[in-house]
Enzyme design. Structure first.
Site, PDB file in Angstrom:
ATOM      1  N   ALA A 273       3.474  -1.509   4.284  1.00  0.00           N
ATOM      2  CA  ALA A 273       2.559  -2.513   4.828  1.00  0.00           C
ATOM      3  C   ALA A 273       2.901  -3.936   4.386  1.00  0.00           C
ATOM      4  O   ALA A 273       2.013  -4.762   4.203  1.00  0.00           O
ATOM      5  CB  ALA A 273       1.100  -2.194   4.465  1.00  0.00           C
TER       6      ALA A 273
ATOM      7  N   GLY B 102       7.436   0.945   5.428  1.00  0.00           N
ATOM      8  CA  GLY B 102       6.319   1.869   5.276  1.00  0.00           C
ATOM      9  C   GLY B 102       5.381   1.517   4.146  1.00  0.00           C
ATOM     10  O   GLY B 102       4.606   2.349   3.692  1.00  0.00           O
TER      11      GLY B 102
ATOM     12  N   PRO C 258       9.275  -4.253   0.144  1.00  0.00           N
ATOM     13  CA  PRO C 258      10.367  -3.984   1.077  1.00  0.00           C
ATOM     14  C   PRO C 258       9.922  -4.166   2.535  1.00  0.00           C
ATOM     15  O   PRO C 258       8.787  -3.863   2.887  1.00  0.00           O
ATOM     16  CB  PRO C 258      10.744  -2.523   0.798  1.00  0.00           C
ATOM     17  CG  PRO C 258       9.955  -2.078  -0.378  1.00  0.00           C
ATOM     18  CD  PRO C 258       8.975  -3.132  -0.751  1.00  0.00           C
TER      19      PRO C 258
ATOM     20  N   GLY D 285       4.308  -6.461   6.055  1.00  0.00           N
ATOM     21  CA  GLY D 285       3.860  -7.460   7.030  1.00  0.00           C
ATOM     22  C   GLY D 285       2.344  -7.559   7.062  1.00  0.00           C
ATOM     23  O   GLY D 285       1.775  -8.653   7.135  1.00  0.00           O
ATOM     24  N   SER D 286       1.680  -6.410   6.963  1.00  0.00           N
ATOM     25  CA  SER D 286       0.211  -6.394   6.977  1.00  0.00           C
ATOM     26  C   SER D 286      -0.334  -7.095   5.734  1.00  0.00           C
ATOM     27  O   SER D 286      -1.346  -7.807   5.800  1.00  0.00           O
ATOM     28  CB  SER D 286      -0.299  -4.956   6.997  1.00  0.00           C
ATOM     29  OG  SER D 286       0.202  -4.285   8.116  1.00  0.00           O
ATOM     30  N   ALA D 287       0.320  -6.891   4.608  1.00  0.00           N
ATOM     31  CA  ALA D 287      -0.100  -7.558   3.374  1.00  0.00           C
ATOM     32  C   ALA D 287       0.023  -9.077   3.532  1.00  0.00           C
ATOM     33  O   ALA D 287      -0.865  -9.832   3.110  1.00  0.00           O
ATOM     34  CB  ALA D 287       0.749  -7.071   2.199  1.00  0.00           C
TER      35      ALA D 287
ATOM     36  N   LYS E 169       0.844  -1.209   0.000  1.00  0.00           N
ATOM     37  CA  LYS E 169       0.000   0.000   0.000  1.00  0.00           C
ATOM     38  C   LYS E 169       0.871   1.247   0.000  1.00  0.00           C
ATOM     39  O   LYS E 169       2.035   1.223   0.422  1.00  0.00           O
ATOM     40  CB  LYS E 169      -0.933   0.047   1.208  1.00  0.00           C
ATOM     41  CG  LYS E 169      -0.247   0.096   2.584  1.00  0.00           C
ATOM     42  CD  LYS E 169       0.010   1.467   3.161  1.00  0.00           C
ATOM     43  CE  LYS E 169       1.194   1.493   4.087  1.00  0.00           C
ATOM     44  NZ  LYS E 169       1.379   2.435   5.094  1.00  0.00           N
TER      45      LYS E 169
ATOM     46  N   ASP F  35      -3.009  -1.693   9.373  1.00  0.00           N
ATOM     47  CA  ASP F  35      -3.160  -1.694   7.917  1.00  0.00           C
ATOM     48  C   ASP F  35      -3.763  -2.995   7.379  1.00  0.00           C
ATOM     49  O   ASP F  35      -4.012  -3.104   6.181  1.00  0.00           O
ATOM     50  CB  ASP F  35      -1.796  -1.500   7.236  1.00  0.00           C
ATOM     51  CG  ASP F  35      -1.278  -0.074   7.385  1.00  0.00           C
ATOM     52  OD1 ASP F  35      -2.101   0.853   7.443  1.00  0.00           O
ATOM     53  OD2 ASP F  35      -0.049   0.086   7.423  1.00  0.00           O
TER      54      ASP F  35
ATOM     55  N   ALA G 187       9.787  -3.644   6.586  1.00  0.00           N
ATOM     56  CA  ALA G 187       9.841  -2.526   7.557  1.00  0.00           C
ATOM     57  C   ALA G 187      10.127  -1.215   6.841  1.00  0.00           C
ATOM     58  O   ALA G 187      11.026  -0.463   7.198  1.00  0.00           O
ATOM     59  CB  ALA G 187      10.880  -2.799   8.654  1.00  0.00           C
TER      60      ALA G 187
HETATM   61  O1  C5P Z   1      -0.949  -1.540  14.051  1.00  0.00           O
HETATM   62  P1  C5P Z   1       0.494  -1.746  13.740  1.00  0.00           P
HETATM   63  O2  C5P Z   1       1.075  -2.937  14.438  1.00  0.00           O
HETATM   64  O3  C5P Z   1       0.802  -1.732  12.287  1.00  0.00           O
HETATM   65  O4  C5P Z   1       1.201  -0.468  14.328  1.00  0.00           O
HETATM   66  C1  C5P Z   1       2.586  -0.437  14.552  1.00  0.00           C
HETATM   67  C2  C5P Z   1       2.906   0.664  15.550  1.00  0.00           C
HETATM   68  O5  C5P Z   1       2.607   1.947  14.966  1.00  0.00           O
HETATM   69  C3  C5P Z   1       2.088   0.625  16.822  1.00  0.00           C
HETATM   70  O6  C5P Z   1       2.702  -0.198  17.774  1.00  0.00           O
HETATM   71  C4  C5P Z   1       2.080   2.086  17.257  1.00  0.00           C
HETATM   72  O7  C5P Z   1       3.293   2.413  17.901  1.00  0.00           O
HETATM   73  C5  C5P Z   1       2.085   2.834  15.943  1.00  0.00           C
HETATM   74  N1  C5P Z   1       0.740   3.255  15.542  1.00  0.00           N
HETATM   75  C6  C5P Z   1       0.115   4.313  16.178  1.00  0.00           C
HETATM   76  N2  C5P Z   1      -1.129   4.697  15.801  1.00  0.00           N
HETATM   77  C7  C5P Z   1      -1.775   4.082  14.778  1.00  0.00           C
HETATM   78  C8  C5P Z   1      -1.162   3.019  14.094  1.00  0.00           C
HETATM   79  C9  C5P Z   1       0.100   2.628  14.497  1.00  0.00           C
HETATM   80  O8  C5P Z   1       0.679   4.897  17.116  1.00  0.00           O
HETATM   81  N3  C5P Z   1      -2.971   4.486  14.436  1.00  0.00           N
END
Ligand code: C5P
Length: 320
Positions: A128, A126, A122, A130-132, A16, A164, A124
């Site tokens: 997504a 930015g 890539p 891991g989310s993908a 993304k 994400d 870590a």
């Molecule tokens: O949800 P995810 O694991 O992708 O988020 C990674 C980190 O990004 C969270 O641990 C948090 O520190 C930060 N985050 C946040 N606010 C969000 C999404 C992510 O502070 N809305």
């Protein structure tokens, strides 16, 4: 669950980009309120899921336990242990549909689901990645295990796995609010041509948010200009409207990103921006041809440069 019919499923899942990202206040749970416009981009990972019943005991009880393993190849190093998001997604789906696991160890006599992930997004960075992979696992295993959960239930599971992940289950173009897990598809015309500038240094998302809080880079930017550009399919307007509140924080942690972003702009990008929490930098090109020229012009600034299109669809399932 039908669940123990052998089979293979391959899912391609796109990365993304955040075309717009405004970070609001910190919530009680430590997360930040967001307003973001997300779009899937053609750069993708592939997850192959194979359900192997050949080693399973004929005893019906053995079928209550599913072995699970993950292997990874491709670009970048991702953990293959239990904190891998694809495995976490698989475990979440198992408990949702009532499949037991053999996590306690011992002689495994049940069926085994083998996941093989080919990384292209890539790590870590930015985008997504891991989310993908988590979204790919939910979609692939829902299919492979014949769990038949609808996308809404998958999205609820997804929200537990990461901010994400719900968007990655859906793909397309969406406006997301809350912590990023509340998403609504928005109208997007046109095709956008991106140069994706990859930097091997990794940025930790929590650290970028912490830097954002410390540096005080909050804005009151609104997504209207991005949404309007998408509605009309106007790449030039989109380039001018790209906005990311986390960009200053990412550049604070990794100052080389300033020169990388500027190199894209100087080489003629319609707009350039740090992707999500970085360190990937995106340049928007006016056409496919311009993207090739832009990529060539900035190649030496990055560890890897990719050309990609947006929007892409959601995770695509191919049974084999
Ligand atoms: O949800 P995810 O694991 O992708 O988020 C990674 C980190 O990004 C969270 O641990 C948090 O520190 C930060 N985050 C946040 N606010 C969000 C999404 C992510 O502070 N809305």
């Amino acid at each position: 669950m039908g669940g123990v019919v052998p089979g293979r499923v391959r899912v391609r899942v796109p990365a993304k980009v955040n075309l717009f990202l405004r970070v609001g206040g910190v919530r009680e749970d430590g997360y930040h309120d967001l307003v973001t416009v997300l779009q899937s981009i053609s750069l993708h990972d592939t997850l192959l899921a194979v359900l192997d019943v050949s080693g399973a005991s004929a005893h019906p009880a053995a079928r209550r336990f599913m072995g699970l393993c993950l292997t990874v190849d491709g670009l970048g190093a991702v953990p293959t242990g239990e904190d891998n998001l694809a495995l976490r997604a698989a475990r979440a789906l198992m408990s949702q549909v009532g499949i037991g696991t053999d996590r306690a160890g011992g002689q495994h006599e049940g069926p085994v689901t083998r996941l093989h992930l080919t990384k292209r997004i890539p790590v870590a960075a930015g985008m997504a990645g891991g989310s993908a992979d988590a979204a790919a696992a939910l979609v692939a295993l829902n299919h492979l295990w014949q769990a038949e959960l609808d996308r809404d239930v998958l999205r609820e599971l997804a929200a537990e796995l990461g901010s994400d992940v719900p968007f990655c289950v859906a793909g397309g173009t969406a406006l997301a609010t809350g912590t990023g897990t509340s998403t609504a598809q928005v109208l997007a015309r046109g095709t956008y041509h991106w140069v994706v500038g990859v930097t091997d240094a990794e940025l930790s998302t929590p650290e970028v948010y912490r830097a954002h809080d410390a540096v005080g880079t909050a804005t009151d930017a609104q997504p209207d200009a991005v949404l309007q550009a998408l509605r009309t399919g106007d790449a030039e307007a989109l380039g001018a409207a790209l906005h990311n509140d986390l960009e200053v924080a990412a550049m604070h942690l990794l100052p080389e990103l300033v020169a990388k972003r500027d190199a894209l702009l100087q080489a003629g990008a319609l707009g350039a921006i740090v992707s999500g929490s970085g360190p990937t930098v995106l340049g928007l090109a006016a056409s496919a041809q311009e993207a090739v020229a832009l990529a060539a012009a900035v190649e030496s600034m990055f560890d890897r440069v990719e050309i990609a299109l947006s929007p892409a669809g959601g995770p695509e399932v191919a049974s084999e």
